[in-house]
Motif scaffolding. Structure first.
Motif, mmCIF file in Angstrom:
data_model
loop_
_atom_site.group_PDB
_atom_site.id
_atom_site.type_symbol
_atom_site.label_atom_id
_atom_site.label_comp_id
_atom_site.label_asym_id
_atom_site.label_seq_id
_atom_site.Cartn_x
_atom_site.Cartn_y
_atom_site.Cartn_z
ATOM 1 N N GLY A 1 -30.322 -27.759 -24.311
ATOM 2 C CA GLY A 1 -29.076 -28.477 -24.565
ATOM 3 C C GLY A 1 -28.380 -28.050 -25.837
ATOM 4 N N ILE A 2 -28.657 -26.830 -26.296
ATOM 5 C CA ILE A 2 -28.048 -26.325 -27.528
ATOM 6 C C ILE A 2 -26.624 -25.859 -27.231
ATOM 7 N N THR A 3 -25.674 -26.464 -27.910
ATOM 8 C CA THR A 3 -24.264 -26.123 -27.711
ATOM 9 C C THR A 3 -23.634 -25.477 -28.937
ATOM 10 N N ALA B 1 -27.410 -30.320 -28.794
ATOM 11 C CA ALA B 1 -28.330 -29.871 -29.832
ATOM 12 C C ALA B 1 -27.723 -28.715 -30.622
ATOM 13 N N VAL B 2 -28.249 -28.507 -31.814
ATOM 14 C CA VAL B 2 -27.734 -27.479 -32.723
ATOM 15 C C VAL B 2 -28.899 -26.663 -33.258
ATOM 16 N N ILE B 3 -28.700 -25.357 -33.371
ATOM 17 C CA ILE B 3 -29.660 -24.550 -34.114
ATOM 18 C C ILE B 3 -28.977 -24.042 -35.373
ATOM 19 N N VAL B 4 -29.629 -24.248 -36.496
ATOM 20 C CA VAL B 4 -29.148 -23.763 -37.784
ATOM 21 C C VAL B 4 -29.980 -22.547 -38.151
ATOM 22 N N VAL B 5 -29.323 -21.449 -38.424
ATOM 23 C CA VAL B 5 -30.020 -20.206 -38.747
ATOM 24 C C VAL B 5 -29.922 -19.969 -40.249
ATOM 25 N N GLY B 6 -31.060 -20.039 -40.923
ATOM 26 C CA GLY B 6 -31.094 -19.828 -42.369
ATOM 27 C C GLY B 6 -31.737 -21.005 -43.071
ATOM 28 N N THR C 1 -20.027 -15.881 -25.652
ATOM 29 C CA THR C 1 -20.951 -16.805 -25.001
ATOM 30 C C THR C 1 -20.400 -18.222 -25.101
ATOM 31 N N ASN C 2 -20.906 -19.093 -24.230
ATOM 32 C CA ASN C 2 -20.410 -20.472 -24.191
ATOM 33 C C ASN C 2 -21.114 -21.338 -25.233
ATOM 34 N N ILE C 3 -21.181 -20.822 -26.456
ATOM 35 C CA ILE C 3 -21.838 -21.519 -27.558
ATOM 36 C C ILE C 3 -20.882 -21.501 -28.748
ATOM 37 N N LYS C 4 -20.654 -22.644 -29.339
ATOM 38 C CA LYS C 4 -19.816 -22.672 -30.545
ATOM 39 C C LYS C 4 -20.613 -22.114 -31.707
ATOM 40 N N GLN C 5 -20.041 -21.136 -32.371
ATOM 41 C CA GLN C 5 -20.703 -20.540 -33.525
ATOM 42 C C GLN C 5 -19.821 -20.734 -34.762
#
Length: 426
Positions: free
Chosen positions: A334-336, A168-173, A148-152
């Motif tokens: 806008g989450i990248t 934007a960023v999503i932090v999981v945890g 996917t076009n998302i940096k992980q």
């Protein structure tokens, strides 16, 4: 090429390996410590740039060496911790060889010792201590496809906000790593979403005593096992910015958008469980349980500590908690980037011995495995709650070294026929 021989081989030159070396030396046991990188490498390259210790300097250390260049209540930076471990290794004259990676360890054909393959040759050892720590292989759940076009990036590889693309960023945890990284990103001006699962949320300090002090006097560091049903509960505590309680309502009030646990991803949409309110409530319960236990201790012992009524003041519920978000369209928001603060797994595949369960986890009692001559150090809850902390691993190392010494003493015993033969030969 000749094979080098030693009594005990310690694999891992971090805090566990250094502590193990000290106690083996004190017991007069010949040993070698192998480290594939630098001493305490994980503290230098396996942490983000701004990380500080989660406990104060007076507490998060080995018993025989203090931090002398900082305030006892300071939360020291990761590089200082790494330097401290290097200094300690020199102090105890730990025989550490860096740049040596172990690829396999197995019994020799005659069963007399283990043969260990490394990148610089073979070593024969009667005992092996796996001191490779609790945080070995970063785990990213297979939720969002890598194409996917998302940096992980896993928290192990996260360094600073500039590392991530704009957006934007999503932090999981919602454990210590995830909460601290989300806080840092928010302070850097990013739009941040934080996916929060079940967690404990202790006060950073209460009544002029740090959280680690309360765990000590209340006997909670010595808990031998987690409470049933809490195996997947993380702890959210931080020494960042001088040390403060990790309050998710505060973070939300500062701009972080909270969500429940991340469950699935499809067509650019990330979906979350309906558990945010329950997870926050569980963290709150843990917080007040600690305050109540501390107050009860003060009342029972009469110790002179000031009351702190402000500790029970609750931040207002943010809208994201009152009306939890169940899904996010990453493009619309806008989450990248996604930062996965989702923990680690252990890897003992190099050990060709029979002391692991069906999931590859060590079968042991306080680090002593069911396979003779195989020992572990630095495992979560190896003997108690504090086992993965610097001071906790030191005490576990002493126990393991004692067991190696005890086994050596038994092996020197000679039965009647052996004594007779030795006498006749003399």
């Amino acid at each position: 090429m000749s094979i080098e021989k030693t009594d005990t081989l310690v694999v891992g030159g971090g805090q566990a390996g250094i502590a193990m070396s000290e106690h083996l030396s004190n017991s007069g046991i010949e040993h070698i410590v192998l480290e594939k990188n630098r001493i305490a490498e994980a503290w230098r390259s396996g942490r983000w740039d701004s990380l500080v210790a989660n406990g104060p300097a007076w507490h998060d250390r080995f018993p025989n060496l203090e931090f002398t260049d900082c305030d006892p209540d300071e939360f020291v930076c990761k590089e200082r911790i790494a330097d401290y471990l290097v200094d300690y290794a020199k102090m105890v004259k730990a025989p550490i060889r860096t740049g040596v990676e172990v690829s396999k360890a197995e019994w020799m054909a005659d069963g007399s010792a283990f043969l260990v393959d490394t990148n610089v040759g073979q070593i024969q050892a009667k005992n092996i201590v796996a001191a490779t720590g609790a945080f070995q292989i970063p785990v990213i759940p297979p939720i969002v496809s890598a194409d996917t076009n998302i940096k992980q990036v896993h928290s192990f590889n996260y360094r600073n906000p500039d590392q991530l693309p704009e957006g934007a960023v999503i932090v999981v945890g919602g454990g210590s790593s995830g909460a601290q990284i989300a806080d840092e990103l928010n302070r850097a001006g990013r739009k941040v979403f934080l996916s929060v699962g079940p967690h404990d949320r202790p006060p950073r300090a209460y009544r002029e005593r740090d959280f680690v002090w309360w765990l000590g006097v209340l006997g909670l560091w010595d808990m031998a096992a987690m409470k049933p049903g809490t195996e997947h509960v993380t702890i959210s505590v931080s020494g960042a910015y001088g040390g403060q309680t990790m309050d998710f309502r505060r973070l939300a009030g500062e701009g972080v958008v909270l969500t429940g646990r991340t469950e699935s991803f499809a067509d650019g949409v990330l979906k979350f469980g309906d558990d945010l309110q329950g997870n926050i409530a569980g963290g709150d319960a843990n917080y007040y349980e600690m305050l109540d236990a501390a107050d009860a201790y003060v009342a029972r012992t009469g110790i002179d500590l000031p009351e702190e009524p402000d500790a029970r003041i609750v931040y207002p519920d943010p809208d994201c908690l009152t009306n939890p978000i169940r899904e996010l369209d990453l493009a619309k928001e806008g989450i990248t980037s996604i930062v996965w603060a989702t923990g680690f797994r252990q890897d003992f595949s190099w050990m060709k011995v029979d002391t692991f369960d069906e999931k590859g986890a060590p079968i042991h009692q306080r680090g002593v495995s069911k396979e003779p001559g195989i020992y572990f150090l630095g495992l979560p809850w190896q003997s108690r709650r504090g086992s993965t902390f610097i001071w906790g691993v030191w005490h576990d190392a002493k126990h393991v070294a004692d067991q190696i010494s005890i086994k050596r003493a038994y092996m020197t015993y000679q039965g009647p026929s052996e004594r007779t033969r030795v006498s006749e030969e003399a």
